[in-house]
Design an enzyme around this catalytic site. Structure first.
Site, PDB file in Angstrom:
ATOM      1  N   THR A   1      -8.738 -16.862  16.417  1.00 31.74           N
ATOM      2  CA  THR A   1      -8.396 -16.993  15.008  1.00 31.74           C
ATOM      3  C   THR A   1      -8.826 -18.333  14.681  1.00 31.74           C
ATOM      4  O   THR A   1      -9.449 -18.300  13.224  1.00 31.74           O
ATOM      5  CB  THR A   1      -7.001 -16.761  14.685  1.00 31.74           C
ATOM      6  OG1 THR A   1      -6.621 -15.580  15.325  1.00 31.74           O
ATOM      7  CG2 THR A   1      -6.665 -16.806  13.342  1.00 31.74           C
TER       8      THR A   1
ATOM      9  N   HIS B   1       1.549 -25.208  23.193  1.00 34.44           N
ATOM     10  CA  HIS B   1       0.415 -25.290  22.219  1.00 34.44           C
ATOM     11  C   HIS B   1      -0.552 -24.372  22.747  1.00 34.44           C
ATOM     12  O   HIS B   1      -1.211 -24.589  23.857  1.00 34.44           O
ATOM     13  CB  HIS B   1      -0.028 -26.289  21.678  1.00 34.44           C
ATOM     14  CG  HIS B   1      -0.952 -26.025  20.562  1.00 34.44           C
ATOM     15  ND1 HIS B   1      -2.097 -26.903  20.420  1.00 34.44           N
ATOM     16  CD2 HIS B   1      -0.855 -25.106  19.612  1.00 34.44           C
ATOM     17  CE1 HIS B   1      -2.836 -26.528  19.208  1.00 34.44           C
ATOM     18  NE2 HIS B   1      -2.142 -25.421  18.552  1.00 34.44           N
ATOM     19  N   ASP B   2      -1.104 -23.047  22.204  1.00 35.20           N
ATOM     20  CA  ASP B   2      -1.966 -22.136  22.825  1.00 35.20           C
ATOM     21  C   ASP B   2      -3.156 -22.921  23.214  1.00 35.20           C
ATOM     22  O   ASP B   2      -3.701 -22.601  24.393  1.00 35.20           O
ATOM     23  CB  ASP B   2      -2.106 -21.087  21.860  1.00 35.20           C
ATOM     24  CG  ASP B   2      -2.452 -21.147  20.623  1.00 35.20           C
ATOM     25  OD1 ASP B   2      -2.698 -22.187  20.447  1.00 35.20           O
ATOM     26  OD2 ASP B   2      -2.335 -20.057  19.891  1.00 35.20           O
TER      27      ASP B   2
ATOM     28  N   GLY C   1     -10.980 -15.525  23.268  1.00 40.72           N
ATOM     29  CA  GLY C   1     -11.405 -14.296  22.782  1.00 40.72           C
ATOM     30  C   GLY C   1     -12.818 -14.487  22.437  1.00 40.72           C
ATOM     31  O   GLY C   1     -13.643 -13.556  22.659  1.00 40.72           O
TER      32      GLY C   1
ATOM     33  N   GLY D   1       0.668 -23.472  16.746  1.00 37.30           N
ATOM     34  CA  GLY D   1       1.143 -24.693  16.496  1.00 37.30           C
ATOM     35  C   GLY D   1       1.787 -24.711  15.023  1.00 37.30           C
ATOM     36  O   GLY D   1       1.859 -23.704  14.566  1.00 37.30           O
TER      37      GLY D   1
ATOM     38  N   ASN E   1      -9.796 -28.667  14.317  1.00 38.14           N
ATOM     39  CA  ASN E   1      -9.540 -27.406  13.920  1.00 38.14           C
ATOM     40  C   ASN E   1     -10.717 -26.946  13.114  1.00 38.14           C
ATOM     41  O   ASN E   1     -10.922 -27.697  11.920  1.00 38.14           O
ATOM     42  CB  ASN E   1      -8.131 -27.260  13.156  1.00 38.14           C
ATOM     43  CG  ASN E   1      -7.025 -27.349  14.151  1.00 38.14           C
ATOM     44  OD1 ASN E   1      -6.695 -26.480  14.827  1.00 38.14           O
ATOM     45  ND2 ASN E   1      -6.609 -28.593  14.462  1.00 38.14           N
TER      46      ASN E   1
ATOM     47  N   SER F   1      -1.522 -11.215  17.857  1.00 34.09           N
ATOM     48  CA  SER F   1      -0.906 -10.331  18.880  1.00 34.09           C
ATOM     49  C   SER F   1      -0.534 -11.355  19.883  1.00 34.09           C
ATOM     50  O   SER F   1      -0.624 -12.454  19.915  1.00 34.09           O
ATOM     51  CB  SER F   1      -1.987  -9.580  19.362  1.00 34.09           C
ATOM     52  OG  SER F   1      -3.043 -10.105  20.053  1.00 34.09           O
ATOM     53  N   GLY F   2       0.357 -10.733  20.815  1.00 34.13           N
ATOM     54  CA  GLY F   2       0.936 -11.479  21.836  1.00 34.13           C
ATOM     55  C   GLY F   2       0.584 -10.561  23.245  1.00 34.13           C
ATOM     56  O   GLY F   2       0.397  -9.286  23.136  1.00 34.13           O
TER      57      GLY F   2
END
Length: 501
Positions: free
Chosen positions: A265, A242-243, A413, A81, A302, A15-16
């Site tokens: 995620t 990049h978030d 989150g 990314g 990651n 989502s955004g």
């Protein structure tokens, strides 16, 4: 002091959000102006992003933000990314951007290793080996003889594409570029020699800009098309696009020796360093050196995050598509027996299975464990396994850093997931500070504010975070039981596996 408003688009894999930050000189206040889904589209065996739908949502977010919050000083976009778009000589899209979970990269890690060797790739880029990386997406296109590579004139990462459509400025921002495994952080340029050795063209690679770059005014034609007041003076600023780069910029750290987990995620666990760590030990541990703000690097790894829970939730949907609320799943997990079956969240079989609960059950069978019995036990298995993988990765990070971490900051989150935060403190044996939840949007907004002179530095920005948002601390408990589980987890990781860890 009159507050000034800034707009961050934070677009994740599910989502955004369009988040407005109003800054009064002391504190930042957030308003969610718009929320929208980000749904990939499958065509045959291929998986795409619906980038035009995202662009339409950006339009909606701009309109709503201006209507709700008045004039906007600037706007900036961050996304995930590795994924990218190619433009032709007329700046038109060449096809729809592929999703990083598209199966075209299957086998590309091995292909690249056979062509140039793992050590050369790491020496050139300092990036963790993952088959989703841009390098392997481009290599897959080379192997397939994709004509898009010949026709392309510009390569843009996903947020760069949106910034181009917003401002008319074509460039790739540093933090997202470093996720590609196509950039040499020591040379400060694209890894052109490596790309040439793999047969990947470089003629379409644009200049690389730093986070906090002012890209210019919002396109006048776009302002007219939107028909909204409050956008005429809006600047387009590239944050850490990049978030995770923006999330780390939003960590409210007050000491030097901290680690962070950007939890969503994906879980990204790491520390901030002033130089990339491109060493044999970093290669052996499969760590990555992604760009940060203020000339720093995010030395991190990651780890598969809430993806496993998200996919279980999808598999458990009702026939009408109704999903079980996350709160219910975590409440069931809290009641389930502790520290039963464990899985490696990064096992290749859990990357994109058709049925995640079945894949986890099969993993347990393959590793000599009883599969979790029921949905609560399945979710608890995932959360406890994540916490133990955090400990495993934190131990590696501390070996690279040469010191012990004193606190772990959890942002994103996952900071709302009290059960996972407590498990993380228990497993890692250090306090966990959770929050802010909206660290990515906050980091995005604060870099815009630094770019426009509203704040003097990133340290000033961290002080604003600490003044503005509540934080929750979780102290470690039950060390003995978690130590026993960790010994079992380590032994499981030493078994033959599908991909490096």
């Amino acid at each position: 002091m009159t507050s000034r408003s800034f707009l961050a688009f934070d677009i994740g894999a599910e989502s955004g959000r369009a988040m407005v930050g109003a800054f009064d000189g002391e504190r930042l206040r957030l308003t969610e102006a718009h929320r929208f889904p980000n749904r990939p589209v499958r065509v045959g065996t291929r998986l795409y992003w619906n980038v035009l739908a995202l662009w339409d949502e950006v339009h909606a977010g701009l309109r709503k933000a201006a209507a709700q919050c008045g004039p906007l000083a600037s706007v900036g976009v961050d996304t995930w990314g590795v994924d990218f778009a190619l433009l032709d000589a007329h700046d038109e899209l060449i096809g729809n951007p592929r999703h990083y979970r598209d199966a075209r990269t299957d086998g590309m890690l091995e292909e690249a290793d056979a062509r140039v060797g793992r050590q050369r790739i790491f020496e050139s880029t300092g990036i963790q080996f993952m088959q989703i990386n841009t390098l392997y997406q481009l290599l897959a296109m080379v192997r397939a003889g994709a004509p898009a590579l010949e026709f392309a004139r510009t390569f843009l990462m996903m947020p760069d594409l949106l910034h181009f459509w917003l401002s008319g400025h074509k460039a790739c921002e540093f933090t997202n570029v470093t996720t590609t495994q196509c950039y040499d952080p020591r040379a400060g340029d694209w890894a052109r020699d490596l790309l040439a050795a793999l047969g990947i063209p470089t003629h379409f690679l644009p200049p690389v800009i730093q986070p906090g770059t002012d890209l210019g005014a919002l396109s006048p034609s776009l302002v007219r098309a939107l028909g909204a007041n409050g956008l005429q003076q809006t600047r387009v600023v590239a944050p850490a696009t990049h978030d995770t780069g923006s999330a780390v910029a939003g960590v409210p750290a007050s000491i030097e020796r901290y680690a962070y987990i950007s939890s969503g995620t994906w879980s990204l666990l790491g520390a901030v360093a002033h130089q990339p760590m491109i060493t044999p030990q970093a290669l052996a541990f499969n760590f990555t050196n992604e760009g940060g703000v203020g000339g720093t690097f995010r030395v991190l790894k990651n780890i598969m995050g809430m993806w496993l829970v998200q996919e279980c939730r999808r598999a458990w949907a009702s026939p009408t598509g109704d999903l079980i609320p996350y709160g219910e799943l975590f409440a069931m997990a809290e009641q389930a027996p502790p520290l039963g079956a464990l899985v490696d969240p990064d096992d290749a079989t859990l990357l994109h299975p058709d049925d995640m609960p079945a894949a986890i059950a099969e993993y347990c069978r393959r590793t000599g464990q009883l599969a979790p019995d029921g949905r609560g036990a399945m979710v608890r298995c995932i959360l406890e396994s994540l916490a133990l993988k955090y400990r495993y990765t934190l131990n590696q990070l501390q070996a690279l850093l040469g010191y012990s971490v004193e606190v772990v900051h959890v942002v994103g989150g996952g900071a709302q997931n009290a059960l996972l935060c407590q498990f993380t403190a228990d497993a890692c044996g250090v306090p966990v500070v959770a929050g802010p939840v909206e660290a990515t949007a906050i980091g995005n907004l604060l870099m815009q504010m630094v770019a426009l002179g509203e704040l003097a530095s990133t340290e000033d920005a961290r002080q604003v975070i600490r003044r503005s948002f509540p934080l929750v601390t979780y102290e470690p408990q039950e060390a003995g039981r978690w130590d026993d589980a960790y010994a079992r987890f380590e032994a499981m990781l030493r078994q033959p596996r599908s991909i490096p860890i």
